[in-house]
Design an enzyme around this catalytic site. Structure first.
Site: not given
Length: 674
Positions: A113, A413, A232, A111, A115, A319, A431, A416, A437, A33
């Site tokens: 913080k 590998c 903020y 508050e 990042d 922090k 490889c 293969c 491969c 909608e």
């Protein structure tokens, strides 16, 4: 109802539904909608260009047009906060505030913080008119066009609703609100999964991803990345209240996304309680956080406390320590990349870390495994911290089982069975079976069709895998013999099949330098492919180049040169190149490109900064490369000169002056290369 009134009604309703979906998380209509209403508005606006409005909901989809960012001076400087990592520093800050206010009672607003990338939004008469990044705190980039694609940022504010909190709850005629642009965890993980499948470098964390996205020159890309925003801090001359917390609560009623995690406190113990609670609870948030911000709540008291040279005295950031968990290493498996590089992967007992379930972590290479003396069954420490890709950072040898066996790097590998090789100067094992491969074959095809290579966007990794399993393609040249009837299935996929065939045909016009990159020669990246194309000018000269001639090109080292020679000495690769030539791919520089190529800037490393008149930044980058120069992103003692336009960043100017780097104007640069 006439069409003009319908446009106004649709805009109002779509703004309201955007707010309910992206801010309140309480949608009242379904996606279909909403889309119908958006399409109706787009059609009506197309018929009535006189009703164009930069804040219409239709502007949120973004554009594919490049847009240079101009530098804007902040009305109020965006200073950084002083950081602390322990409770004693928080106590010292609390006491300094008490002393600065001469014992007057005060409240602290606590508050989260977030990042992400700091942003400042300016509204006039309830409409978003400008969005500016933090930049150096004094000047920032105008990213308004990109920010308008972020659905949780209102383009037009919700009309104020009277309440009992304040006498003047309406928004000021002009004000600024600051916050953080974020990439949600779910979007970040999806994006990195897509990049991993395309063998593109992964974003280290959501902050880097959000920052890189917002600085994109295409707003349509920004729109597709589904960024979010939390606001903020409110600034202006006529704010509703003296309280920072109270102002944000009113801003919430205007349509802004404000954190539910804010809390007003008075005592030091209440601050500690808030920190301790969110140190755990933040792991359940949909976006990245790295600490707590503490602000004196009263704006009057904030003004009284003032600022140091770098940060406000009335605020501080606490922090969180990087999160680390211990879990059991069960197995080491190995992945084969497009270039044949073998990547060891730690498979561990699932564990919760920084909001996500982690059960795998890259081990980088054999040297990394040896540095930790890893054993199967070890209990390993895993961190995300700032680098959000899980990594092993230590081993608890005290928990090592007696029968634990050391991790032995594989010799063959895993796909293969070919014996692995380790090239001089390389940490990874490879490889060498690049033509036989399966992961390498499919990886090379996926690399070939990528946007920066042949740009066949009608194909994707899943389609490539499907075509490979059907036996339709075994190498990149096979793409050009695909016919519609081969991929049309039961006849119901004619349109998509035709689109794929058309996309492959259109790639024949891709310029030679991107063809060189698309070939997928080991160690040859996008930049080195341009250097090779502009030096040799055609595929035959490149194919016949010797080791000494290749190494004479700046940026082409011995390892890369040997890899190029090895590639063109393989009969299977030569056959593929000849087939591509016969199919009509560009195997030489065009006459126009040849005419524009010179060695006038050979050996010079150039930084571009500012806004230009005659060409865009991307065009100048191309011009520098066409003339043998090298584009670099940051200033160092190795920088030859700075190509400077208007509004060059003051921090770059200061660094250039300090290092004695020459600054060249746009006009002087154009004269230099004639």
């Amino acid at each position: 109802m006439d069409e003009i009134r319908r446009i106004e009604q649709l805009r109002q309703e779509l703004h309201k539904h955007n707010y309910r979906y992206y801010v309140l998380n309480q949608p009242t209509i379904g996606d279909q909608e909403f889309d119908f209403m958006m399409h109706e508005l787009q059609d009506l606006e197309a018929r009535h260009p006189e009703m164009a409005d930069p804040n219409s909901p239709t502007q949120r989809v973004g554009s594919d047009l490049n847009a240079e960012f101009r530098q804007v001076e902040h009305k109020y400087p965006m200073l950084s906060l002083a950081n602390t990592y322990n409770e004693q520093d928080v106590a010292d800050w609390y006491e300094s505030v008490k002393k600065g206010l001469a014992g007057e009672d005060f409240e602290v607003c606590c508050e989260m913080k977030y990042d992400g990338l700091s942003i400042s939004l300016t509204y006039v008469d309830g409409k978003l008119i400008q969005a500016v990044t933090r930049g150096d705190g004094v000047h920032g980039d105008d990213v308004t066009t990109n920010v308008k694609t972020i659905r949780s940022i209102p383009l037009v504010l919700t009309p104020p609703v009277a309440n009992d909190l304040f006498a003047t709850p309406s928004y000021p005629r002009e004000f600024e609100i600051r916050g953080e642009i974020l990439m949600p965890w779910a979007v970040f993980e999806r994006l990195n999964k897509e990049r991993e499948e395309a063998e593109e470098p992964l974003f280290a964390n959501p902050r880097n991803a959000a920052s890189g996205t917002l600085k994109s020159q295409k707003s349509s890309l920004v729109a597709s990345r589904q960024l979010d925003a939390y606001l903020y801090y409110l600034l202006g001359e006529e704010l509703p209240a003296d309280g920072h917390f109270e102002n944000l609560e009113v801003a919430r009623s205007w349509g802004f996304k404000i954190s539910e995690g804010m809390k007003k406190v008075k005592t030091l113990q209440q601050i500690y309680d808030f920190i301790n609670y969110w140190d755990t609870a933040r792991k359940n948030l949909p976006v990245a956080t790295d600490g707590i911000v503490l602000k004196v709540n009263s704006l009057r008291q904030q003004r009284a406390l003032g600022f140091t040279a770098k940060s406000p005295r009335w605020a501080i950031a606490y922090k969180f320590k990087a999160e680390r968990v211990c879990t059991r290493l069960n197995e080491v498996t190995y992945q084969v990349g497009r270039t044949g590089a073998i990547t060891p992967v730690a498979n561990m007992d699932p564990v919760q870390l920084a909001g996500t379930t982690v059960k795998r972590a890259t081990l980088n290479n054999e040297d990394f495994i040896r540095s930790f003396d890893l054993h199967i069954g070890d209990y390993v420490y895993v961190e995300k911290g700032g680098e959000i890709i899980p990594k092993i950072v230590g081993v608890d040898v005290n928990q090592r089982p007696i029968i634990a066996q050391p991790v032995e790097f594989i010799k063959r590998c895993p796909e293969c069975g070919t014996p692995l090789v380790r090239y001089e100067g390389e940490a990874a094992w490879y490889c060498p079976n690049d033509t036989g491969c399966p992961p390498q074959i499919k990886g090379r095809i996926e690399h070939f069709i990528a946007r920066k290579a042949m740009n066949i966007d009608s194909l994707g990794p899943e389609t490539v895998d499907d075509f490979y399993r059907q036996g339709l393609i075994k190498n990149i040249a096979d793409l050009y013999k695909i016919e519609v009837q081969q991929i049309n299935g039961d006849g119901s996929r004619t349109k998509s099949a035709q689109r794929i065939v058309n996309g492959i045909a259109a790639s024949k016009q891709v310029p030679f330098e991107r063809v060189v990159f698309a070939l997928g020669i080991r160690f040859v990246g996008e930049t080195s492919a341009k250097l090779l194309a502009r030096h040799f000018k055609n595929i035959d000269s490149l194919m016949n180049a010797g080791l000494e001639e290749l190494q004479e090109i700046e940026g082409i080292g011995e390892v890369m040169a040997k890899s190029i020679i090895t590639y063109f000495h393989d009969e299977k690769n030569i056959e593929i190149v000849e087939r591509l030539r016969n199919y009509g791919l560009q195997m030489e520089l065009s006459e126009e490109q040849t005419a524009q190529t010179s060695d006038k800037l050979t050996g010079q490393s150039i930084v571009i900064s500012g806004v230009f008149t005659h060409h865009s930044r991307d065009e100048y980058k191309a011009i520098i490369e066409q003339n043998g120069g090298k584009n670099v992103g940051s200033i160092s003692s190795k920088t030859s000169f700075i190509l400077a336009g208007e509004n060059m960043g003051p921090s770059k100017l200061q660094k250039a002056e300090k290092l004695g780097i020459k600054i060249v104007s746009e006009e002087d640069f154009l004269s230099m290369i004639e």
